[in-house]
Design an enzyme around this catalytic site. Structure first.
Site, PDB file in Angstrom:
ATOM      1  N   GLU A   1     -27.665-102.188  -2.044  1.00  0.00           N
ATOM      2  CA  GLU A   1     -27.889-102.384  -0.621  1.00  0.00           C
ATOM      3  C   GLU A   1     -26.576-102.460   0.133  1.00  0.00           C
ATOM      4  OE1 GLU A   1     -31.991-104.938  -1.047  1.00  0.00           O
ATOM      5  OE2 GLU A   1     -30.105-105.986  -1.192  1.00  0.00           O
TER       6      GLU A   1
ATOM      7  N   CYS B   1     -21.255-103.971   5.525  1.00  0.00           N
ATOM      8  CA  CYS B   1     -21.055-104.756   4.301  1.00  0.00           C
ATOM      9  C   CYS B   1     -21.553-103.905   3.129  1.00  0.00           C
ATOM     10  CB  CYS B   1     -21.868-106.046   4.438  1.00  0.00           C
ATOM     11  SG  CYS B   1     -21.847-107.075   2.982  1.00  0.00           S
TER      12      CYS B   1
ATOM     13  N   CYS C   1     -24.496-108.460 -10.429  1.00  0.00           N
ATOM     14  CA  CYS C   1     -23.148-109.022 -10.382  1.00  0.00           C
ATOM     15  C   CYS C   1     -22.744-109.567 -11.742  1.00  0.00           C
ATOM     16  CB  CYS C   1     -23.096-110.148  -9.344  1.00  0.00           C
ATOM     17  SG  CYS C   1     -21.422-110.764  -9.070  1.00  0.00           S
TER      18      CYS C   1
ATOM     19  N   CYS D   1     -23.148-117.055  -9.700  1.00  0.00           N
ATOM     20  CA  CYS D   1     -23.210-118.182  -8.765  1.00  0.00           C
ATOM     21  C   CYS D   1     -24.664-118.590  -8.537  1.00  0.00           C
ATOM     22  CB  CYS D   1     -22.569-117.796  -7.443  1.00  0.00           C
ATOM     23  SG  CYS D   1     -20.912-117.145  -7.660  1.00  0.00           S
TER      24      CYS D   1
ATOM     25  N   CYS E   1     -26.742-117.624  -5.224  1.00  0.00           N
ATOM     26  CA  CYS E   1     -26.723-116.220  -4.771  1.00  0.00           C
ATOM     27  C   CYS E   1     -27.801-115.415  -5.484  1.00  0.00           C
ATOM     28  CB  CYS E   1     -25.338-115.629  -5.055  1.00  0.00           C
ATOM     29  SG  CYS E   1     -25.217-113.879  -4.670  1.00  0.00           S
TER      30      CYS E   1
ATOM     31  N   GLU F   1     -19.189-108.327  -7.625  1.00  0.00           N
ATOM     32  CA  GLU F   1     -17.858-108.916  -7.545  1.00  0.00           C
ATOM     33  C   GLU F   1     -16.832-107.774  -7.587  1.00  0.00           C
ATOM     34  OE1 GLU F   1     -16.160-111.592  -6.914  1.00  0.00           O
ATOM     35  OE2 GLU F   1     -14.343-110.603  -7.595  1.00  0.00           O
TER      36      GLU F   1
ATOM     37  N   SER G   1     -13.812-109.325  -0.710  1.00  0.00           N
ATOM     38  CA  SER G   1     -14.119-110.725  -0.985  1.00  0.00           C
ATOM     39  C   SER G   1     -14.292-110.931  -2.492  1.00  0.00           C
ATOM     40  CB  SER G   1     -15.421-111.091  -0.264  1.00  0.00           C
ATOM     41  OG  SER G   1     -15.819-112.391  -0.587  1.00  0.00           O
TER      42      SER G   1
ATOM     43  N   ASN H   1     -27.874-119.294   3.104  1.00  0.00           N
ATOM     44  CA  ASN H   1     -29.052-118.499   3.450  1.00  0.00           C
ATOM     45  C   ASN H   1     -30.082-118.684   2.350  1.00  0.00           C
ATOM     46  OD1 ASN H   1     -28.081-117.261   5.885  1.00  0.00           O
ATOM     47  ND2 ASN H   1     -26.693-116.073   4.584  1.00  0.00           N
TER      48      ASN H   1
ATOM     49  N   CYS I   1     -25.807-112.799   3.747  1.00  0.00           N
ATOM     50  CA  CYS I   1     -24.983-113.110   2.570  1.00  0.00           C
ATOM     51  C   CYS I   1     -25.819-113.770   1.488  1.00  0.00           C
ATOM     52  CB  CYS I   1     -23.903-114.126   2.917  1.00  0.00           C
ATOM     53  SG  CYS I   1     -22.650-113.524   3.995  1.00  0.00           S
TER      54      CYS I   1
HETATM   55  N1  SAH Z   1     -18.822-111.392  -5.012  1.00  0.00           N
HETATM   56  C1  SAH Z   1     -18.000-111.556  -3.887  1.00  0.00           C
HETATM   57  C2  SAH Z   1     -18.513-110.797  -2.676  1.00  0.00           C
HETATM   58  C3  SAH Z   1     -19.996-110.791  -2.456  1.00  0.00           C
HETATM   59  S1  SAH Z   1     -20.703-112.352  -2.042  1.00  0.00           S
HETATM   60  C4  SAH Z   1     -17.814-113.021  -3.555  1.00  0.00           C
HETATM   61  O1  SAH Z   1     -18.502-113.848  -4.129  1.00  0.00           O
HETATM   62  O2  SAH Z   1     -16.937-113.306  -2.742  1.00  0.00           O
HETATM   63  C5  SAH Z   1     -20.212-112.523  -0.348  1.00  0.00           C
HETATM   64  C6  SAH Z   1     -20.235-113.943   0.180  1.00  0.00           C
HETATM   65  O3  SAH Z   1     -21.563-114.444   0.239  1.00  0.00           O
HETATM   66  C7  SAH Z   1     -19.459-114.932  -0.689  1.00  0.00           C
HETATM   67  O4  SAH Z   1     -18.567-115.689   0.098  1.00  0.00           O
HETATM   68  C8  SAH Z   1     -20.545-115.847  -1.255  1.00  0.00           C
HETATM   69  O5  SAH Z   1     -20.047-117.121  -1.524  1.00  0.00           O
HETATM   70  C9  SAH Z   1     -21.565-115.798  -0.144  1.00  0.00           C
HETATM   71  N2  SAH Z   1     -22.927-116.153  -0.554  1.00  0.00           N
HETATM   72  C10 SAH Z   1     -23.528-115.877  -1.724  1.00  0.00           C
HETATM   73  N3  SAH Z   1     -24.802-116.341  -1.719  1.00  0.00           N
HETATM   74  C11 SAH Z   1     -25.003-116.912  -0.503  1.00  0.00           C
HETATM   75  C12 SAH Z   1     -26.127-117.518   0.130  1.00  0.00           C
HETATM   76  N4  SAH Z   1     -27.305-117.622  -0.478  1.00  0.00           N
HETATM   77  N5  SAH Z   1     -25.980-117.981   1.376  1.00  0.00           N
HETATM   78  C13 SAH Z   1     -24.799-117.839   2.032  1.00  0.00           C
HETATM   79  N6  SAH Z   1     -23.718-117.238   1.509  1.00  0.00           N
HETATM   80  C14 SAH Z   1     -23.813-116.774   0.248  1.00  0.00           C
HETATM   81 FE1  SF4 Z   2     -21.616-112.360  -7.451  1.00  0.00          FE
HETATM   82 FE2  SF4 Z   2     -20.436-113.051  -5.139  1.00  0.00          FE
HETATM   83 FE3  SF4 Z   2     -23.057-113.529  -5.567  1.00  0.00          FE
HETATM   84 FE4  SF4 Z   2     -21.225-114.935  -6.880  1.00  0.00          FE
HETATM   85  S1  SF4 Z   2     -21.562-114.922  -4.658  1.00  0.00           S
HETATM   86  S2  SF4 Z   2     -23.059-114.029  -7.780  1.00  0.00           S
HETATM   87  S3  SF4 Z   2     -19.666-113.399  -7.222  1.00  0.00           S
HETATM   88  S4  SF4 Z   2     -22.109-111.550  -5.424  1.00  0.00           S
END
Ligand code: SAH
Ligand code: SF4
Length: 366
Positions: free
Chosen positions: A103, A116, A123, A127, A130, A173, A205, A303, A346
């Site tokens: 996406e 974006c 990934c 995390c 996420c 990532e 990022s 989110n 995000c």
């Molecule tokens: N993997 C990279 C880039 C993609 S995630 C990274 O982690 O930086 C992009 C951003 O979304 C990151 O800052 C992450 O911390 C944030 N993110 C992930 N899950 C989220 C959620 N459920 N709500 C808000 N931000 C989130």
């Molecule tokens: Fe991957 Fe970024 Fe989501 Fe963490 S926040 S699981 S590194 S996409």
């Protein structure tokens, strides 16, 4: 001419021009016995005109086009499914081979248009907050699959619209797929034949693969670090894999060592999770941790997505967190959640169109 075996081929054993880098296209032009300026012409057709058919490369002779057509295709991704949020955010869902999907999200704001993009299917990192992380890693994207997201988004723009910021913040990532990301950035920023997007308008990022930060420095793009925690214990819980590999002190040291150009600063992203990392003590610890690093801070209120136990903090808690950082003279921005109704915000990107997103798409706004 027979296509060479080590050049990128499509499933039908034909060459894929989009999957070939500039040197490979030059080698092909050489094999045809054509003058080398044709390399740039072909690249310009592919990237700047975004043509999908060799037939339209009108500054190549008919004979040359036939010769190229006999062995190669342009290899653009099929047109994605586009879902539009009530706030104008558009989510582009691309189908790759084997039923895999990625996406991209196109986010219009008053004078800006941010795209974006994704770098992996799923990934590498896990995390807990996420949705993408919960998919696991299906595979890395190739350079051309990353660039194609930008070109396809450009195809969807209205007259006079252009992408003002490009962020590598979709699925995946980026620093776990560094080779493809580097090649994609070079095609996206190339002004001679590429997309010509200036590196200062691009942000990559990372969840914090500390030893790899240095390799981003040469690209000239902005770097964002998803910190998300103020103690090692908290980060171990929220981002277990990356923090075990590169604990918080190591990550912060790598940020301090990062060779920032004059006038540039790092961005720290901080997802605010109710009762986990959103207290005034956290805000004060964050101030101490970032002391002396030239940076700005993006706060991203969590989110929510179906099945997640985490919650978004109250507006008052978010405000207080921001105020504490502001009083310490940090530039702090609150990331507005855009496209939440289409799971385009995000952390909401995942291969769950049928399980999660489609009822929401049908309902429209939630
Ligand atoms: N993997 C990279 C880039 C993609 S995630 C990274 O982690 O930086 C992009 C951003 O979304 C990151 O800052 C992450 O911390 C944030 N993110 C992930 N899950 C989220 C959620 N459920 N709500 C808000 N931000 C989130
Ligand atoms: Fe991957 Fe970024 Fe989501 Fe963490 S926040 S699981 S590194 S996409």
């Amino acid at each position: 001419m027979k296509p060479s075996q080590n050049l990128p081929m499509m499933e039908n054993s034909r060459l894929n021009l989009l999957a070939m880098n500039a040197q490979e296209i030059e080698a092909l032009v050489g094999k045809f016995g054509w003058p080398f300026f044709k390399t740039k012409q072909i690249l310009q057709w592919v990237y700047q005109h975004r043509t999908r058919a060799i037939e339209s490369m009108s500054n190549l002779s008919k004979k040359d086009r036939h010769q190229l057509q006999a062995v190669a295709d342009i290899g653009r991704a099929p047109i994605p499914t586009v879902t539009e949020s009530w706030d104008g955010t558009r989510k582009l869902l691309f189908s790759l081979e084997n039923g895999l999907m990625i996406e991209s999200v196109l986010i219009p704001e008053s004078t800006r248009l941010t795209l974006c993009i994704s770098t992996q299917v799923g990934c590498t990192v896990d995390c807990g907050f996420c949705l993408t992380g919960q998919m696991g890693l299906k595979r890395n994207l190739k350079a051309h699959e990353i660039v194609d997201q930008v070109m396809t988004a450009q195809d969807l723009l209205h007259d006079g619209q252009r992408i003002t910021s490009l962020v590598f913040m979709g699925m995946g990532e980026p620093l776990a797929n560094i080779e493809a990301v580097t090649e994609a950035v070079s095609r996206i920023t190339n002004t001679q034949w590429g997309l010509g997007i200036p590196p200062r308008r691009i942000t990559i990022s990372t969840a914090g693969l500390a030893p790899r930060l240095q390799s981003m420095a040469g690209l000239g793009v902005n770097l964002a670090i998803s910190l998300n925690a103020t103690t090692n214990k908290q980060r171990d819980y929220l981002m277990p894999m990356v923090n075990k590999l590169h604990p918080l002190p190591e990550l912060l040291q790598a940020c301090r060592n990062y060779p920032l150009d004059p006038g540039r600063r790092l961005t720290f992203e901080y997802v605010l999770l109710r009762g986990e990392n959103d207290s005034p003590e956290d805000a004060n610890r964050l101030i101490q941790l970032l002391r002396g690093i030239r940076c700005k801070i993006n706060l991203i209120p969590f989110n929510e997505f179906p099945g997640s136990a985490f919650r978004r903090p109250s507006d008052a808690a978010i405000q207080e967190f921001q105020n504490i950082l502001r009083h310490a003279h940090y530039d702090v921005f609150l990331r507005k959640s855009r496209g939440r109704d289409i799971l385009g915000a995000c952390g909401q990107l995942g291969n769950l169109l049928h399980e999660v997103a489609s009822p929401i798409i049908r309902q429209g706004v939630i």
